[in-house]
Design an enzyme around this catalytic site. Structure first.
Site, short mmCIF file in Angstrom:
data_model
loop_
_atom_site.label_atom_id
_atom_site.label_comp_id
_atom_site.label_asym_id
_atom_site.label_seq_id
_atom_site.Cartn_x
_atom_site.Cartn_y
_atom_site.Cartn_z
N TYR A 20 -10.92 7.02 -3.27
CA TYR A 20 -11.56 5.72 -3.25
C TYR A 20 -12.92 5.79 -2.56
O TYR A 20 -13.87 5.10 -2.96
CB TYR A 20 -10.67 4.69 -2.55
CG TYR A 20 -9.51 4.23 -3.38
CD1 TYR A 20 -9.59 3.09 -4.18
CD2 TYR A 20 -8.31 4.94 -3.39
CE1 TYR A 20 -8.53 2.67 -4.95
CE2 TYR A 20 -7.23 4.53 -4.17
CZ TYR A 20 -7.35 3.39 -4.95
OH TYR A 20 -6.29 2.99 -5.73
N CYS A 75 -0.63 0.60 -9.23
CA CYS A 75 -1.13 0.82 -7.87
C CYS A 75 -0.46 2.01 -7.21
O CYS A 75 0.77 2.07 -7.14
CB CYS A 75 -0.88 -0.44 -7.04
SG CYS A 75 -1.22 -0.25 -5.28
N VAL A 77 -0.39 -5.41 -3.15
CA VAL A 77 0.92 -4.86 -3.43
C VAL A 77 0.96 -3.46 -2.82
O VAL A 77 -0.08 -2.81 -2.70
CB VAL A 77 1.20 -4.78 -4.95
CG1 VAL A 77 1.41 -6.15 -5.53
CG2 VAL A 77 0.10 -4.03 -5.70
#
Length: 345
Positions: free
Chosen positions: A184, A53, A121
């Site tokens: 994204y 991530c 996270v």
């Protein structure tokens, strides 16, 4: 993968819509004065991260640069997850050895039994109560720099110097909206129009960054700051994931000379490349995002060994750690396997 009822299919792309990130995180902070009920205390908190991530990778870099490994323990989730939660499948028995949890979700529910949002996270967990404290990743790294000073290693750099904070914040804001989140918006666009707009915004920002970095080694000032950490984790994933998987394909990073040299400069700086796991990165994106990769096939390429080639950025001057020093080697339990660090395609 998980059972169909827990599949991530349909979790990321909404047909006809632009991708919008929920940026409302748990606002609790760990501070020296403990005003939110969680005072800075060595050994009390556990950072839960995943090397895959980019948002969590930031915390791994800053924790290492500042030498907070002994003050804040680390739990690592595996690179894949289902719609419910990140899991501790890297640990023996699939259980975090400190918290005793199989899923990060359990720490969220320990504090908020009806927590309605995504289980993300990085997260900081209070070890005595085994309950999540915060998942506010932009604030976590800033607090590592400003609230945990008494636990910094000797020679730790100042990643958020007070005279430059306004500029760091301004640059970081554009980096987030247009680049960190911009990739994204491209990858999870639900329409051609949304994708086209996101694509144009992303590469406009990358061109701006190229111009900014053409004559200066770092984004703000002459040392590494929080702004560089925030940009690096996206650049590190660009050719391995975003160029193909997210259709950010005007150019590869390796075809943008200034940004490619800048990224290699950071990658070869202790704390950056040695917290990067390309194998986990690729597995996460290509396996979890079944909306855009329904076969879950993970590509073998690209050849990433060129991350260790000469970058030539030293000629611009700058002092990576300012008046400080580089961190020592990673702790043995936190070393990224060599084949995952700079794998050859």
């Amino acid at each position: 993968m998980a059972d169909d009822q827990y599949s991530t299919k349909g979790a990321y792309v909404s047909g006809g819509a632009e991708f919008t990130r929920d940026t409302n995180y748990i606002p609790t902070r760990i501070t020296r004065d403990g005003r939110d009920g969680y005072p800075v205390e060595a050994g009390r908190y556990r950072l839960i991260a995943a090397r895959a991530c980019p948002w969590a990778n930031r915390t791994l870099i800053v924790r290492r640069l500042l030498g907070l490994e002994d003050a804040i323990s680390l739990g690592l989730c595996g690179p894949t997850h289902d719609v419910r939660s990140w899991t501790f499948d890297l640990d023996p028995g699939g259980v975090d050895p400190v918290l005793g949890y199989e899923r990060l979700q359990q720490a969220y529910f320990a504090r908020f039994p009806d927590y309605p949002k995504g289980i993300t996270v990085p997260a900081l967990v209070d070890i005595p109560t085994k309950a999540v404290v915060t998942n506010d990743y932009p604030q976590i790294t800033l607090d590592f720099s400003t609230e945990w000073v008494e636990h910094h290693r000797a020679g730790a750099p100042d990643l958020y110097p007070e005279p430059l904070r306004d500029e760091i914040d301004a640059v970081s804001k554009r980096v987030f909206t247009e680049v960190n989140n911009g990739v994204y918006r491209c990858g999870f666009a639900g329409s051609q129009e949304a994708y086209d707009s996101a694509y144009d915004r992303l590469f406009t920002a990358l061109d701006w960054l190229s111009d900014r970095l053409a004559d200066q080694r770092y984004l703000v000032g002459d040392t590494i700051t929080e702004a560089d950490v925030r940009l690096f984790t996206t650049l590190a994933r660009f050719d391995a994931v975003y160029h193909g998987h997210f259709k950010c394909n005007r150019q590869k990073l390796a075809e943008m000379p200034v940004l490619w040299a800048y990224a290699r400069d950071l990658f070869q700086t202790p704390g950056f490349g040695d917290t990067t796991d390309f194998t986990q990165i690729k597995r996460h994106y290509y396996v979890v995002h079944t909306d855009i990769n329904p076969t879950q096939i993970v590509p073998n390429g690209p050849d990433l060994s060129n991350w260790l080639t000469s970058h030539g950025r030293e000629q611009l001057g700058g002092r990576p750690f300012g008046d400080g020093t580089p961190p020592g080697p990673p702790q043995p339990a936190e070393v990224v396997p060599a084949e995952d660090w700079v794998p050859v395609g």
